[in-house]
Design a protein around this motif. Structure first.
Motif, PDB file in Angstrom:
ATOM      1  N   THR A  78       0.830  -1.204   0.000  1.00  0.00           N
ATOM      2  CA  THR A  78       0.000   0.000   0.000  1.00  0.00           C
ATOM      3  C   THR A  78       0.863   1.252   0.000  1.00  0.00           C
ATOM      4  OG1 THR A  78      -0.150  -0.020   2.428  1.00  0.00           O
ATOM      5  CG2 THR A  78      -1.909  -1.144   1.194  1.00  0.00           C
ATOM      6  N   ALA A  79       2.159   1.092  -0.221  1.00  0.00           N
ATOM      7  CA  ALA A  79       3.095   2.228  -0.212  1.00  0.00           C
ATOM      8  C   ALA A  79       3.206   2.808  -1.619  1.00  0.00           C
ATOM      9  CB  ALA A  79       4.457   1.779   0.294  1.00  0.00           C
ATOM     10  N   PHE A  80       2.486   3.901  -1.850  1.00  0.00           N
ATOM     11  CA  PHE A  80       2.484   4.565  -3.154  1.00  0.00           C
ATOM     12  C   PHE A  80       2.757   6.055  -2.970  1.00  0.00           C
ATOM     13  CE2 PHE A  80       0.339   0.644  -4.123  1.00  0.00           C
ATOM     14  CZ  PHE A  80       0.643   0.372  -5.447  1.00  0.00           C
ATOM     15  N   ASP A  81       3.889   6.353  -2.340  1.00  0.00           N
ATOM     16  CA  ASP A  81       4.361   7.726  -2.168  1.00  0.00           C
ATOM     17  C   ASP A  81       3.314   8.650  -1.555  1.00  0.00           C
ATOM     18  OD1 ASP A  81       6.355   9.664  -2.226  1.00  0.00           O
ATOM     19  OD2 ASP A  81       5.741  10.423  -4.182  1.00  0.00           O
ATOM     20  N   GLY A  82       2.613   8.157  -0.552  1.00  0.00           N
ATOM     21  CA  GLY A  82       1.660   8.991   0.166  1.00  0.00           C
ATOM     22  C   GLY A  82       0.233   8.889  -0.327  1.00  0.00           C
ATOM     23  N   LEU A  83      -0.011   8.238  -1.462  1.00  0.00           N
ATOM     24  CA  LEU A  83      -1.374   8.059  -1.950  1.00  0.00           C
ATOM     25  C   LEU A  83      -2.102   7.063  -1.044  1.00  0.00           C
ATOM     26  CD1 LEU A  83      -0.647   7.734  -5.778  1.00  0.00           C
ATOM     27  CD2 LEU A  83      -1.412   9.778  -4.545  1.00  0.00           C
ATOM     28  N   GLU A  84      -3.262   7.459  -0.518  1.00  0.00           N
ATOM     29  CA  GLU A  84      -3.990   6.581   0.388  1.00  0.00           C
ATOM     30  C   GLU A  84      -4.492   5.366  -0.380  1.00  0.00           C
ATOM     31  OE1 GLU A  84      -7.920   6.565   3.283  1.00  0.00           O
ATOM     32  OE2 GLU A  84      -6.952   8.486   2.802  1.00  0.00           O
ATOM     33  N   THR A  85      -4.029   4.189   0.021  1.00  0.00           N
ATOM     34  CA  THR A  85      -4.244   2.969  -0.757  1.00  0.00           C
ATOM     35  C   THR A  85      -4.744   1.848   0.126  1.00  0.00           C
ATOM     36  OG1 THR A  85      -2.408   3.596  -2.222  1.00  0.00           O
ATOM     37  CG2 THR A  85      -3.124   1.303  -2.294  1.00  0.00           C
ATOM     38  N   ALA A  86      -5.740   1.112  -0.367  1.00  0.00           N
ATOM     39  CA  ALA A  86      -6.198  -0.127   0.263  1.00  0.00           C
ATOM     40  C   ALA A  86      -6.035  -1.256  -0.741  1.00  0.00           C
ATOM     41  CB  ALA A  86      -7.659   0.007   0.701  1.00  0.00           C
ATOM     42  N   LEU A  87      -6.051  -2.478  -0.238  1.00  0.00           N
ATOM     43  CA  LEU A  87      -5.947  -3.654  -1.096  1.00  0.00           C
ATOM     44  C   LEU A  87      -7.332  -4.271  -1.289  1.00  0.00           C
ATOM     45  CD1 LEU A  87      -2.723  -5.316   0.356  1.00  0.00           C
ATOM     46  CD2 LEU A  87      -2.924  -3.642  -1.503  1.00  0.00           C
ATOM     47  N   ALA A  88      -7.597  -4.760  -2.496  1.00  0.00           N
ATOM     48  CA  ALA A  88      -8.895  -5.358  -2.830  1.00  0.00           C
ATOM     49  C   ALA A  88      -8.681  -6.739  -3.408  1.00  0.00           C
ATOM     50  CB  ALA A  88      -9.643  -4.471  -3.824  1.00  0.00           C
ATOM     51  N   ASP A  89      -9.557  -7.666  -3.029  1.00  0.00           N
ATOM     52  CA  ASP A  89      -9.466  -9.045  -3.516  1.00  0.00           C
ATOM     53  C   ASP A  89     -10.565  -9.402  -4.501  1.00  0.00           C
ATOM     54  OD1 ASP A  89      -7.237  -9.615  -1.872  1.00  0.00           O
ATOM     55  OD2 ASP A  89      -8.560 -10.044  -0.163  1.00  0.00           O
ATOM     56  N   ALA A  90     -11.688  -8.722  -4.437  1.00  0.00           N
ATOM     57  CA  ALA A  90     -12.851  -9.117  -5.233  1.00  0.00           C
ATOM     58  C   ALA A  90     -12.620  -8.882  -6.719  1.00  0.00           C
ATOM     59  CB  ALA A  90     -14.078  -8.336  -4.776  1.00  0.00           C
ATOM     60  N   LEU A  91     -13.203  -9.754  -7.521  1.00  0.00           N
ATOM     61  CA  LEU A  91     -13.177  -9.566  -8.967  1.00  0.00           C
ATOM     62  C   LEU A  91     -14.057  -8.382  -9.343  1.00  0.00           C
ATOM     63  CD1 LEU A  91     -13.465 -13.286 -10.136  1.00  0.00           C
ATOM     64  CD2 LEU A  91     -11.410 -11.836 -10.160  1.00  0.00           C
ATOM     65  N   PRO A  92     -13.808  -7.753 -10.498  1.00  0.00           N
ATOM     66  CA  PRO A  92     -14.631  -6.601 -10.893  1.00  0.00           C
ATOM     67  C   PRO A  92     -16.085  -6.997 -11.089  1.00  0.00           C
ATOM     68  CG  PRO A  92     -12.655  -6.776 -12.260  1.00  0.00           C
ATOM     69  CD  PRO A  92     -12.743  -8.034 -11.463  1.00  0.00           C
ATOM     70  N   PRO A  93     -17.039  -6.171 -10.608  1.00  0.00           N
ATOM     71  CA  PRO A  93     -18.451  -6.407 -10.919  1.00  0.00           C
ATOM     72  C   PRO A  93     -18.702  -6.199 -12.411  1.00  0.00           C
ATOM     73  CG  PRO A  93     -18.174  -4.818  -9.117  1.00  0.00           C
ATOM     74  CD  PRO A  93     -16.839  -5.009  -9.753  1.00  0.00           C
ATOM     75  N   GLN A  94     -19.874  -6.584 -12.854  1.00  0.00           N
ATOM     76  CA  GLN A  94     -20.244  -6.318 -14.239  1.00  0.00           C
ATOM     77  C   GLN A  94     -20.350  -4.805 -14.463  1.00  0.00           C
ATOM     78  OE1 GLN A  94     -20.733  -8.364 -16.964  1.00  0.00           O
ATOM     79  NE2 GLN A  94     -19.783  -9.871 -15.617  1.00  0.00           N
ATOM     80  N   PRO A  95     -19.819  -4.299 -15.571  1.00  0.00           N
ATOM     81  CA  PRO A  95     -19.938  -2.864 -15.842  1.00  0.00           C
ATOM     82  C   PRO A  95     -21.401  -2.446 -15.934  1.00  0.00           C
ATOM     83  CG  PRO A  95     -18.344  -3.886 -17.318  1.00  0.00           C
ATOM     84  CD  PRO A  95     -19.053  -5.002 -16.609  1.00  0.00           C
ATOM     85  N   ALA A  96     -21.679  -1.229 -15.478  1.00  0.00           N
ATOM     86  CA  ALA A  96     -23.029  -0.697 -15.560  1.00  0.00           C
ATOM     87  C   ALA A  96     -23.250  -0.034 -16.911  1.00  0.00           C
ATOM     88  CB  ALA A  96     -23.254   0.316 -14.440  1.00  0.00           C
ATOM     89  N   ALA A  97     -24.516   0.052 -17.314  1.00  0.00           N
ATOM     90  CA  ALA A  97     -24.891   0.819 -18.506  1.00  0.00           C
ATOM     91  C   ALA A  97     -25.271   2.219 -18.044  1.00  0.00           C
ATOM     92  CB  ALA A  97     -26.051   0.154 -19.218  1.00  0.00           C
ATOM     93  N   HIS A  98     -24.542   3.222 -18.512  1.00  0.00           N
ATOM     94  CA  HIS A  98     -24.754   4.596 -18.077  1.00  0.00           C
ATOM     95  C   HIS A  98     -25.488   5.388 -19.156  1.00  0.00           C
ATOM     96  CE1 HIS A  98     -22.082   4.163 -14.595  1.00  0.00           C
ATOM     97  NE2 HIS A  98     -21.327   3.424 -15.385  1.00  0.00           N
ATOM     98  N   PRO A  99     -26.437   6.238 -18.775  1.00  0.00           N
ATOM     99  CA  PRO A  99     -27.117   7.089 -19.755  1.00  0.00           C
ATOM    100  C   PRO A  99     -26.158   7.937 -20.584  1.00  0.00           C
ATOM    101  CG  PRO A  99     -28.327   7.113 -17.695  1.00  0.00           C
ATOM    102  CD  PRO A  99     -27.057   6.351 -17.434  1.00  0.00           C
TER     103      PRO A  99
END
Length: 201
Positions: free
Chosen positions: A59-80
């Motif tokens: 999570t060390a990215f030169d001060g950028l607040e970072t968390a770790l994620a394990d989940a696979l990406p959800p299905q993309p949404a359809a946006h207007p």
């Protein structure tokens, strides 16, 4: 870790969900799924504040607040507004070399360096479908950490977006730096705390 390196799972933005809905995003509660990235809109202000990364070893990215994620990406949404993905996330730094070194140590590859001017250089990294654009002076100008700044979403037609949404929310659409593409930025009066633009594919 994925051999392709980290990818962006979430971006936490301090905007109200209704502000993004007015721009044509499909918002479910406090979330908008844009491509493989979940934008969390918590209404707390402060612009783009943090991200969560898949397949990152640190999570060390030169001060950028970072968390770790394990989940696979959800299905993309359809946006207007037709948004298909986040094109790039912009980070500002007073020390390009230091930030580049931190990102490379975390498994990202510097793909390109652009000398925009005598005072501004840009470095580009790939995180899955999203480009990370790091902006700063060619020589170190202080010891502050890197900071998130803004983001750009891809839509099929920026002129149609302006026409179908409230035109007063946008600046004038124009040719983008990327050849053959067009871009439009969202005005400050649109009620966002993060600089946001839309770009054609």
């Amino acid at each position: 870790m994925n051999a392709r390196g980290p990818t962006i799972a979430e971006l936490v933005v301090g905007d109200e969900p209704a502000a993004w809905a007015r721009l044509g995003f499909a918002v479910d509660g406090d979330r908008a799924q844009v491509g493989t990235t979940t934008v969390i809109l918590d209404g707390a202000g402060g612009g783009l504040r943090s991200w969560a990364l898949r397949d990152a070893a640190t999570t060390a990215f030169d001060g950028l607040e970072t968390a770790l994620a394990d989940a696979l990406p959800p299905q993309p949404a359809a946006h207007p507004n037709g948004a298909t993905r986040i094109d790039h996330v912009v980070v500002n730094t007073p020390d390009l070399a230091r930030t580049f070194a931190s990102l490379e140590a975390a498994g990202l590859d510097l793909r390109r360096l652009r000398e925009h001017s005598d005072t501004v250089h840009q470095g580009f990294f790939r995180l899955g479908e999203v480009i990370l654009e790091v902006v700063g002076p060619p020589r170190p100008a202080g010891g502050d950490p890197a900071r998130f700044w803004g983001l750009v979403a891809v839509v099929p037609d920026v002129d149609a977006l302006v026409a179908q949404a409230a035109p007063q929310l946008f600046a004038e659409a124009r040719a983008a730096v990327q050849e053959g593409r067009r871009i439009v930025t969202v005005r400050r009066g649109a009620g966002l705390s993060v600089p946001l633009a839309f770009l054609t594919p």
